[in-house]
Write an enzyme that holds these catalytic residues in place. Structure first.
Site, mmCIF file in Angstrom:
data_model
loop_
_atom_site.group_PDB
_atom_site.id
_atom_site.type_symbol
_atom_site.label_atom_id
_atom_site.label_comp_id
_atom_site.label_asym_id
_atom_site.label_seq_id
_atom_site.Cartn_x
_atom_site.Cartn_y
_atom_site.Cartn_z
ATOM 1 C CB CYS A 107 -0.956 -0.046 1.182
ATOM 2 S SG CYS A 107 -2.406 1.034 0.972
ATOM 3 C CG HIS B 124 -3.531 -3.678 3.498
ATOM 4 N ND1 HIS B 124 -2.345 -3.450 4.146
ATOM 5 C CD2 HIS B 124 -3.913 -2.484 2.970
ATOM 6 C CE1 HIS B 124 -2.017 -2.161 4.021
ATOM 7 N NE2 HIS B 124 -2.945 -1.562 3.315
#
Length: 482
Positions: free
Chosen positions: A331, A428
């Site tokens: 991310c 994630h």
């Protein structure tokens, strides 16, 4: 008839989240339909709900303890710090605004309505709602517009149990002192107290426990010894991230960024006996013998790029790459690995652009739209499927995207360097998948057991409930709910 009770604490990090999770699991085992609730949470470690919202990770664990899918009602106000003095305000799963701490108080009066709306919706659909406070009710300077502790308890008429933390010392003063500063109306909401995190024989605290009971005239619900298996449960706070318990030869180093976010990626790695996981703190160097360096998510990509450089980690990362080491950016960490991060609209801070690390040939531009979704992906190199989630702003483009890390619904996701040693992904939670974790880490040379991470978390929640059943008066606690 639906009922509710609330756990408040004498301070931050006294164990409220874990206590609520254990109570949730214990109540479910009594045959009740239970839901967790936290009116206001401050955390950059968020979970994605099925309807595309986000809530605090602690409430996600508590929902798991209840056997319930995540809903935004479980945490209607989520504050996500972006700077030392400002935070993004999420209301019922969606971004409302970003504001400075000194201006947030002005928002609070309009937030009580959605807080009560979410609470009442949960209460109407469950036998019991277990509420977690935030910080401490002793912060009486914040009481006037409070929505997190006594302000909520009084508005919703929810009885409170006050938890003190004996591990940090001064628990008598914590509990007695809290009563001393509360006004009489707020103090009347407290139905009793408990003492958390005792190390050793709890009977050694009998005199102190009796003193608290006599001084406050509150009912005591017990002394809970320190729960030694808590590390097996997902951490909510960045300060709670611990180095792994594994002692394997494969060394993983993760950078403890100043605005680290959605670091639940690390929880499965911390439990792998074949790995040795180290959190690299500010002022420390990245270990020269690390096999893999992880750049985790961040709530402020450009801000954490500056923080990273201030630690000298950019130099360490280039040296690590020259030695043939592996790097994974997740991310915000993925965005940092590129050539540049642009924020022309000032979404994460002052408008402008920041040079990236240049380890991946990609660049990122921050955009107002936020991607919040559960994701099923296929890892490009191994063909293994994994389930995770995305929670980010920004669009990343560039030549290294031609070598994707994974595929999602047939589209490329993430990027890999030409030599295959530098990877970036927006995904994630992928390491929760035992098969993917074993395949990916095994491909890097690690010996991975592929033990069931989710099964370990479930077993630990049961052990926590057993621990609380043994040491606390849970029948008494549940009886005070109304």
């Amino acid at each position: 008839m639906s009922r509710a009770l609330m756990i408040q604490g004498t301070g931050s990090n006294v164990g409220k989240s874990l206590l609520v999770a254990g109570l949730c699991r214990a109540a479910v085992r009594r045959g009740q339909s239970v839901a967790p609730f936290k009116p206001q949470n401050m955390s950059n470690n968020a979970a994605v709900t099925r309807d595309g919202g986000e809530i605090g990770r602690a409430q996600a664990l508590q929902a798991l303890a209840c056997g319930k899918p995540l809903t935004t009602d479980m945490n209607p106000v989520l504050l996500k710090p972006e700077t030392e003095t400002g935070a993004q305000v999420i209301v019922q799963g969606k971004r409302l605004t970003s504001t400075r701490a000194d201006a947030y108080a002005g928002l609070k009066p309009q937030l009580m309505a959605p807080v009560l709306e979410s609470f009442n919706r949960l209460k109407s659909n469950n036998d019991l709602v277990i509420v977690e406070g935030a910080g401490s009710p002793a912060e009486v300077n914040l009481r006037a517009r409070d929505i997190a502790n006594m302000g909520f308890a009084c508005a919703a008429d929810v009885p409170v149990i006050l938890a003190g933390d004996i591990d940090r010392g001064g628990v008598i003063a914590q509990i007695v002192g809290t009563q001393a500063v509360l006004d009489t109306g707020d103090a009347a909401m407290i139905a009793g107290f408990l003492v958390n995190k005792f190390r050793g024989d709890p009977r050694l605290f009998d005199e102190g426990y009796d003193y608290i009971s006599q001084k406050t005239e509150w009912r005591g619900f017990g002394v809970l010894p320190y729960f030694s298996e808590a590390w097996k449960l997902p951490a909510e706070d960045g300060l709670d991230i611990a180095d792994g318990r594994g002692t394997g030869d494969f060394k993983v180093a993760c950078l403890a960024l100043s605005r680290i976010a959605n670091f639940d990626d690390l929880d499965p790695l911390a439990q792998e006996p074949g790995l040795s996981l180290t959190m690299v703190q500010a002022g420390q160097s990245i270990p020269g013998d690390a096999d893999l360096v992880i750049l985790p998510g961040s709530k402020s990509t450009r801000g954490d790029l500056a923080f990273l450089r201030a630690q000298g980690w950019d130099i360490d990362l280039w040296a690590h790459a020259r030695r043939g080491g592996r790097v994974l950016g997740i991310c915000g960490g993925y965005q940092m690995l590129g050539a540049i991060v642009r924020d022309p609209q000032g979404i994460e801070g002052p408008a402008g652009e920041t040079e990236g690390l240049g380890l991946l040939n990609v660049e990122t531009e921050m955009t107002p739209d936020k991607r919040l979704t559960e994701t099923r992906a296929t890892h490009a190199a191994t063909g293994r499927g994994c389930h995770g989630y995305e929670i980010h702003i920004g669009r990343t483009t560039g030549p290294d995207r031609d070598r994707p890390f994974a595929h999602v619904d047939g589209r490329p996701e993430g990027a890999v360097s030409a030599d295959g040693r530098i990877c970036g992904s927006y995904l994630h939670g992928m390491f929760r998948d035992d098969g993917f974790r074993a395949a990916w880490l095994g491909g890097l040379g690690a010996e991975v057991s592929a033990t069931g991470y989710d099964a370990t978390v479930e077993a630990t929640l049961d052990a926590l409930a057993d621990h609380m059943e043994h040491h606390l008066d849970l029948d008494g606690i549940f009886a005070i709910a109304r």
